[in-house]
Scaffold this motif. Structure first.
Motif, short mmCIF file in Angstrom:
data_model
loop_
_atom_site.label_atom_id
_atom_site.label_comp_id
_atom_site.label_asym_id
_atom_site.label_seq_id
_atom_site.Cartn_x
_atom_site.Cartn_y
_atom_site.Cartn_z
N ALA A 25 0.78 -1.22 -0.17
CA ALA A 25 0.37 -0.04 -0.08
C ALA A 25 0.97 1.28 0.32
CB ALA A 25 -1.21 -0.17 0.75
N ARG A 28 2.49 1.70 -3.21
CA ARG A 28 1.86 2.68 -4.56
C ARG A 28 1.77 4.24 -3.93
NH1 ARG A 28 -1.09 -2.67 -3.57
NH2 ARG A 28 -2.85 -1.39 -2.19
N GLU A 29 1.30 4.63 -3.09
CA GLU A 29 0.75 5.90 -2.37
C GLU A 29 2.22 6.78 -2.55
OE1 GLU A 29 -0.99 9.02 0.01
OE2 GLU A 29 -1.39 7.01 -0.53
N LYS A 45 -5.46 3.38 4.88
CA LYS A 45 -6.39 2.71 4.02
C LYS A 45 -6.45 2.29 2.28
CE LYS A 45 -10.41 5.48 1.79
NZ LYS A 45 -11.06 6.48 1.23
N ARG A 46 -5.47 2.30 2.23
CA ARG A 46 -5.19 0.95 1.09
C ARG A 46 -5.25 0.30 1.67
NH1 ARG A 46 -3.73 3.05 -3.85
NH2 ARG A 46 -3.70 5.34 -4.12
#
Length: 214
Positions: A25, A28-29, A45-46
């Motif tokens: 996650a 990606r962020e 959240k991811r």
């Protein structure tokens, strides 16, 4: 509340899977928003995990980013396949390195975003990682040995610096992929079709190998 507590217990019992999920996650962020724009709550959240687990495993945002970069560089290095190529002929070894380097950027597109972000920060974060700092020593040794073997067998020219060669191999593929959107507009092509990617891989290989010939 009960659901969140249950998730926390499950995650705590499988720390390796939880850390991998958080790193996925976070990758990606950070790739999408860069270090400055990325937010830990967005990572949570991811990853669909408790924010306390992020801080428990990684400490803070900077340490999380360093962990992301260490994993990214480890994946990059695994793509080079230099250990597998050591017993190949000099020409085959170099062709394999060129192709695997280009394919790495295709298969791990988030790497480009991570590298762009870290260069904006003048490599401030990866300087704090002993793992990353020493990670390319073996690759440069492999390239130096391959060049020397090629010179000895008469298939490579003498005097090629492995560092310059490494930069050129990466640059030929990196620019193509990092600028594929703008290049696609101004040159009226889709640069990400498999046929176009194969064409570029062949071109890069021919350019580098052509330079190396005596």
């Amino acid at each position: 509340m009960t659901t969140r507590r249950a998730k926390s217990k499950i995650n705590a019992r499988d720390p390796l899977a939880t850390k991998a999920k958080i790193l996925d996650a976070a990758t990606r962020e950070f790739a999408l928003r860069g270090y400055d724009g990325a937010r830990v709550d967005a990572v949570v959240k991811r990853a669909r995990c408790n924010i306390n687990l992020v801080y428990h495993y990684f400490g803070n945002k900077e340490k999380l980013f360093i962990a992301v970069m260490e994993r990214a560089y480890s994946r990059i290095r695994s793509h080079h396949k230099d250990m597998e190529l050591r017993n190949a002929s000099p020409e085959d070894a170099m062709r394999g390195l060129i192709a695997s380097t280009f394919r790495m950027f295709i298969e791990s597109p988030e790497t480009i975003g991570l590298l762009v972000s870290e260069n904006i920060h003048h490599a401030r974060h990866i300087k704090n990682s002993p793992l990353i700092v020493s990670m390319y020593d073996a690759l440069l040794d492999f390239m130096r040995e391959t060049l020397d073997r090629g010179v000895a067998s008469g298939v490579f020219r003498a005097g090629v610096d492995p560092t310059d060669l490494f930069i050129s191999i990466n640059a030929e593929g990196y620019f193509y992929l990092s600028n594929r959107h703008t290049l696609g507009v101004i040159l009226h092509q889709d640069f990400m079709t498999e046929a176009r990617l194969r064409q570029r891989e062949t071109f890069i290989t021919d350019v580098i190998m052509g330079f190396l010939r005596p």
